[in-house]
Enzyme design. Structure first.
Site, mmCIF file in Angstrom:
data_model
loop_
_atom_site.group_PDB
_atom_site.id
_atom_site.type_symbol
_atom_site.label_atom_id
_atom_site.label_comp_id
_atom_site.label_asym_id
_atom_site.label_seq_id
_atom_site.Cartn_x
_atom_site.Cartn_y
_atom_site.Cartn_z
ATOM 1 N N GLY A 1 7.531 44.349 -77.013
ATOM 2 C CA GLY A 1 7.492 45.126 -75.711
ATOM 3 C C GLY A 1 8.909 45.086 -74.723
ATOM 4 N N CYS B 1 4.058 49.382 -57.411
ATOM 5 C CA CYS B 1 5.386 49.430 -57.992
ATOM 6 C C CYS B 1 5.853 50.871 -58.055
ATOM 7 C CB CYS B 1 5.558 48.576 -59.153
ATOM 8 S SG CYS B 1 7.415 48.624 -59.707
ATOM 9 N N SER C 1 10.156 45.539 -63.481
ATOM 10 C CA SER C 1 10.163 45.678 -62.093
ATOM 11 C C SER C 1 8.558 45.361 -61.447
ATOM 12 C CB SER C 1 10.678 46.754 -61.617
ATOM 13 O OG SER C 1 9.792 47.765 -62.226
ATOM 14 N N LYS D 1 7.444 51.913 -74.949
ATOM 15 C CA LYS D 1 8.213 50.880 -74.549
ATOM 16 C C LYS D 1 7.482 49.395 -75.581
ATOM 17 C CE LYS D 1 8.654 51.808 -69.755
ATOM 18 N NZ LYS D 1 8.394 51.615 -68.584
ATOM 19 N N THR E 1 10.304 49.886 -67.425
ATOM 20 C CA THR E 1 9.734 48.774 -66.469
ATOM 21 C C THR E 1 8.555 48.097 -67.162
ATOM 22 O OG1 THR E 1 8.665 50.284 -65.294
ATOM 23 C CG2 THR E 1 10.809 49.468 -64.432
#
Length: 179
Positions: free
Chosen positions: A51, A166, A130, A39, A7
């Site tokens: 990223g 989140c 997200s 990431k 994410t």
């Protein structure tokens, strides 16, 4: 079969610095599959940092393609990003990939998507994943109301705020500075 997805990624240019950071969470449906996913990738000795968010395997495929494009276009990041987006949109196999990328060097921060988009974001803030809207809102507020902060502090706090809100973002952060 559900895919493993990863994410939130944030890149910020502020006061002559460019910093990119990401959380470490990868989810499989509504389950945490791994909490320490890396990431970010540092390319060209730190002159470019990338990223990704989305399906992990897809993101690695795109990263490899981006590196190929960098080599083909003399390490011109913007040109490599445009060429990757064109191929991603038109290639039958690549067009099925579910991921997004942020690429950053000292001159540009770009968001690359599979629909052919290469976006130069407003306010020198790029976010994907997200938790991206939470992180972007936090980063915009910091740039406007706390300009004394460093780019690294802004990235770190934006990701922490996103992780607080989140469920697909965690507090295991990796942060890289573009050289």
């Amino acid at each position: 079969m559900e895919r493993i997805k990863s994410t939130t990624v944030v890149a910020i240019r502020h006061n002559g610095e460019v910093v990119i950071g990401a959380d470490g969470q990868a989810t499989l449906g509504n389950t945490i599959a791994k909490s320490t996913v890396k990431k970010l990738r540092v390319l060209q000795g730190g002159k470019i940092v990338t990223g990704f968010a989305g399906s992990t395997a897809d993101a690695f495929t795109l990263l490899e393609k981006f590196e190929e494009k960098l080599g083909a276009f003399g390490n011109n990041m913007k040109r490599a990003a445009v060429e990757l987006a064109k191929e991603w949109r038109t290639d039958r196999m690549l067009s099925k990939l579910e991921a997004m990328m942020i690429v950053a060097d000292m001159e540009d921060i770009l968001i690359i998507s599979g629909t052919g988009d290469v976006i130069e974001p407003d306010m020198d803030i790029a976010t994907i994943g997200s938790g991206s809207m939470y992180a972007q809102s936090a980063a915009r507020a910091m740039k406007q109301f706390a300009p004394q902060m460093t780019a690294e502090e802004m990235v770190r706090e934006s990701l922490n705020i996103a992780a607080d809100v989140c469920i697909y973002t965690n507090h295991n952060l990796v942060i890289e500075k573009v050289n």
